[in-house]
Design a protein around this motif. Structure first.
Motif, PDB file in Angstrom:
ATOM      1  N   GLN A  47       0.832  -1.208   0.000  1.00 18.91           N
ATOM      2  CA  GLN A  47       0.000   0.000   0.000  1.00 18.91           C
ATOM      3  C   GLN A  47       0.866   1.257   0.000  1.00 18.91           C
ATOM      4  N   ALA A  48       1.984   1.227   0.709  1.00 19.93           N
ATOM      5  CA  ALA A  48       2.883   2.383   0.725  1.00 19.93           C
ATOM      6  C   ALA A  48       3.441   2.655  -0.670  1.00 19.93           C
ATOM      7  N   VAL A  49       3.779   1.596  -1.400  1.00 21.59           N
ATOM      8  CA  VAL A  49       4.245   1.753  -2.779  1.00 21.59           C
ATOM      9  C   VAL A  49       3.129   2.348  -3.631  1.00 21.59           C
ATOM     10  N   ALA A  50       1.934   1.819  -3.479  1.00 26.58           N
ATOM     11  CA  ALA A  50       0.790   2.337  -4.245  1.00 26.58           C
ATOM     12  C   ALA A  50       0.570   3.820  -3.957  1.00 26.58           C
ATOM     13  N   ASP A  51       0.625   4.183  -2.691  1.00 25.47           N
ATOM     14  CA  ASP A  51       0.435   5.587  -2.324  1.00 25.47           C
ATOM     15  C   ASP A  51       1.531   6.455  -2.932  1.00 25.47           C
ATOM     16  N   TYR A  52       2.758   5.987  -2.872  1.00 24.14           N
ATOM     17  CA  TYR A  52       3.879   6.765  -3.405  1.00 24.14           C
ATOM     18  C   TYR A  52       3.745   6.960  -4.919  1.00 24.14           C
ATOM     19  N   LEU A  53       3.216   5.949  -5.590  1.00 22.65           N
ATOM     20  CA  LEU A  53       3.061   6.015  -7.043  1.00 22.65           C
ATOM     21  C   LEU A  53       1.696   6.573  -7.455  1.00 22.65           C
ATOM     22  N   ASP A  54       0.887   6.958  -6.465  1.00 25.40           N
ATOM     23  CA  ASP A  54      -0.431   7.525  -6.713  1.00 25.40           C
ATOM     24  C   ASP A  54      -1.279   6.596  -7.588  1.00 25.40           C
ATOM     25  N   MET A  55      -1.386   5.358  -7.117  1.00 20.14           N
ATOM     26  CA  MET A  55      -2.174   4.358  -7.832  1.00 20.14           C
ATOM     27  C   MET A  55      -3.027   3.596  -6.819  1.00 20.14           C
ATOM     28  N   PRO A  56      -4.071   2.932  -7.254  1.00 19.91           N
ATOM     29  CA  PRO A  56      -4.891   2.158  -6.317  1.00 19.91           C
ATOM     30  C   PRO A  56      -4.084   1.030  -5.665  1.00 19.91           C
ATOM     31  N   GLY A  57      -4.327   0.827  -4.393  1.00 22.26           N
ATOM     32  CA  GLY A  57      -3.631  -0.241  -3.673  1.00 22.26           C
ATOM     33  C   GLY A  57      -3.849  -1.606  -4.290  1.00 22.26           C
ATOM     34  N   ILE A  58      -5.059  -1.851  -4.766  1.00 23.79           N
ATOM     35  CA  ILE A  58      -5.364  -3.150  -5.365  1.00 23.79           C
ATOM     36  C   ILE A  58      -4.521  -3.385  -6.613  1.00 23.79           C
ATOM     37  N   ALA A  59      -4.236  -2.336  -7.365  1.00 22.47           N
ATOM     38  CA  ALA A  59      -3.419  -2.488  -8.578  1.00 22.47           C
ATOM     39  C   ALA A  59      -1.992  -2.894  -8.218  1.00 22.47           C
ATOM     40  N   ALA A  60      -1.441  -2.295  -7.179  1.00 20.98           N
ATOM     41  CA  ALA A  60      -0.095  -2.684  -6.730  1.00 20.98           C
ATOM     42  C   ALA A  60      -0.121  -4.106  -6.164  1.00 20.98           C
ATOM     43  N   ALA A  61      -1.182  -4.446  -5.446  1.00 18.90           N
ATOM     44  CA  ALA A  61      -1.302  -5.795  -4.879  1.00 18.90           C
ATOM     45  C   ALA A  61      -1.418  -6.845  -5.981  1.00 18.90           C
ATOM     46  N   GLU A  62      -2.112  -6.513  -7.057  1.00 17.72           N
ATOM     47  CA  GLU A  62      -2.225  -7.457  -8.175  1.00 17.72           C
ATOM     48  C   GLU A  62      -0.847  -7.779  -8.757  1.00 17.72           C
ATOM     49  N   VAL A  63      -0.016  -6.771  -8.896  1.00 16.11           N
ATOM     50  CA  VAL A  63       1.342  -6.986  -9.410  1.00 16.11           C
ATOM     51  C   VAL A  63       2.146  -7.809  -8.409  1.00 16.11           C
ATOM     52  N   ALA A  64       2.079  -7.428  -7.137  1.00 14.84           N
ATOM     53  CA  ALA A  64       2.882  -8.080  -6.103  1.00 14.84           C
ATOM     54  C   ALA A  64       2.507  -9.547  -5.906  1.00 14.84           C
ATOM     55  N   THR A  65       1.262  -9.891  -6.181  1.00 13.55           N
ATOM     56  CA  THR A  65       0.850 -11.283  -5.992  1.00 13.55           C
ATOM     57  C   THR A  65       0.900 -12.106  -7.269  1.00 13.55           C
ATOM     58  N   PHE A  66       0.943 -11.454  -8.421  1.00 12.89           N
ATOM     59  CA  PHE A  66       0.996 -12.183  -9.688  1.00 12.89           C
ATOM     60  C   PHE A  66       2.403 -12.698  -9.979  1.00 12.89           C
ATOM     61  N   TYR A  67       3.400 -11.856  -9.790  1.00 12.67           N
ATOM     62  CA  TYR A  67       4.772 -12.220 -10.134  1.00 12.67           C
ATOM     63  C   TYR A  67       5.446 -12.952  -8.985  1.00 12.67           C
ATOM     64  N   GLU A  68       6.181 -13.997  -9.336  1.00 15.76           N
ATOM     65  CA  GLU A  68       6.788 -14.857  -8.327  1.00 15.76           C
ATOM     66  C   GLU A  68       8.061 -14.297  -7.699  1.00 15.76           C
ATOM     67  N   ASN A  69       8.537 -13.153  -8.180  1.00 13.20           N
ATOM     68  CA  ASN A  69       9.753 -12.591  -7.610  1.00 13.20           C
ATOM     69  C   ASN A  69       9.462 -11.731  -6.382  1.00 13.20           C
ATOM     70  N   TYR A  70       8.203 -11.633  -5.986  1.00 17.97           N
ATOM     71  CA  TYR A  70       7.856 -10.918  -4.761  1.00 17.97           C
ATOM     72  C   TYR A  70       7.520 -11.941  -3.688  1.00 17.97           C
ATOM     73  N   ASN A  71       8.066 -11.717  -2.505  1.00 17.36           N
ATOM     74  CA  ASN A  71       7.911 -12.667  -1.407  1.00 17.36           C
ATOM     75  C   ASN A  71       6.946 -12.115  -0.371  1.00 17.36           C
ATOM     76  N   HIS A  72       6.066 -12.982   0.117  1.00 18.13           N
ATOM     77  CA  HIS A  72       5.053 -12.561   1.075  1.00 18.13           C
ATOM     78  C   HIS A  72       5.173 -13.299   2.398  1.00 18.13           C
ATOM     79  N   LYS A  73       6.245 -14.044   2.542  1.00 16.87           N
ATOM     80  CA  LYS A  73       6.567 -14.696   3.808  1.00 16.87           C
ATOM     81  C   LYS A  73       8.090 -14.739   3.898  1.00 16.87           C
TER      82      LYS A  73
END
Length: 157
Positions: A47-73
């Motif tokens: 969400q902080a990235v989304a806010d910094y880029l002035d984009m919807p949080g869901i759009a940043a989350a879609e990218v972060a969860t689609f690509y396997e190079n982002y880690n969530h644990k």
């Protein structure tokens, strides 16, 4: 939540896109923020990235969860991204992954007890001619055998 250093790096990516299209830098922005946060992302960081880029949080989350190079644990200091696409599977990736799991005492998706290594199965890394292969950091290791895997993993510190 985003450090000044990270903002400088992100700003250099934003500058590569037309004015008003700063959201195009989302992939690199997530990468930068992840690197500064124990190599993982959580909802607040995304969400902080989304806010910094002035984009919807869901759009940043879609990218972060689609690509396997982002880690969530939590992940290890070294992440072995083992290609598990058709070329690698046909040339022995499953056997090599099994060998690696036995050698490290972890299953895919887990971190070694010392926190040094984690193993992920990923889709195509675009190096089919060198199958089977894996990636550690920015380095590709191709035409793998059990001996090569052992040598590479034993050299990680």
């Amino acid at each position: 939540m985003i450090s000044d250093n990270a903002k400088k790096q992100i700003d250099s990516w934003i500058a590569k896109y037309p004015q008003g299209k700063q959201s195009s830098a989302v992939m690199e922005a997530l990468k930068v923020v992840q690197a500064e946060n124990n190599n993982q992302l959580n909802h607040d960081l995304i969400q902080a990235v989304a806010d910094y880029l002035d984009m919807p949080g869901i759009a940043a989350a879609e990218v972060a969860t689609f690509y396997e190079n982002y880690n969530h644990k939590p992940v290890g200091k070294h992440i072995i991204r083992f290609c598990h696409n058709i070329s690698c599977m046909l040339t022995g990736a499953d056997d090599l992954i099994s060998h690696l799991e036995t050698k490290l005492g972890v299953k895919t998706g887990e971190v070694t007890k010392d926190g040094l290594i984690s193993v992920k199965k990923v889709e195509c890394l675009g190096a089919c001619v060198g199958a089977p292969m894996f990636q550690i950091g920015d380095q590709y290791y191709e035409n793998l055998t059990t001996d090569k895997v052992d040598e590479i993993v034993d050299g990680l510190k």
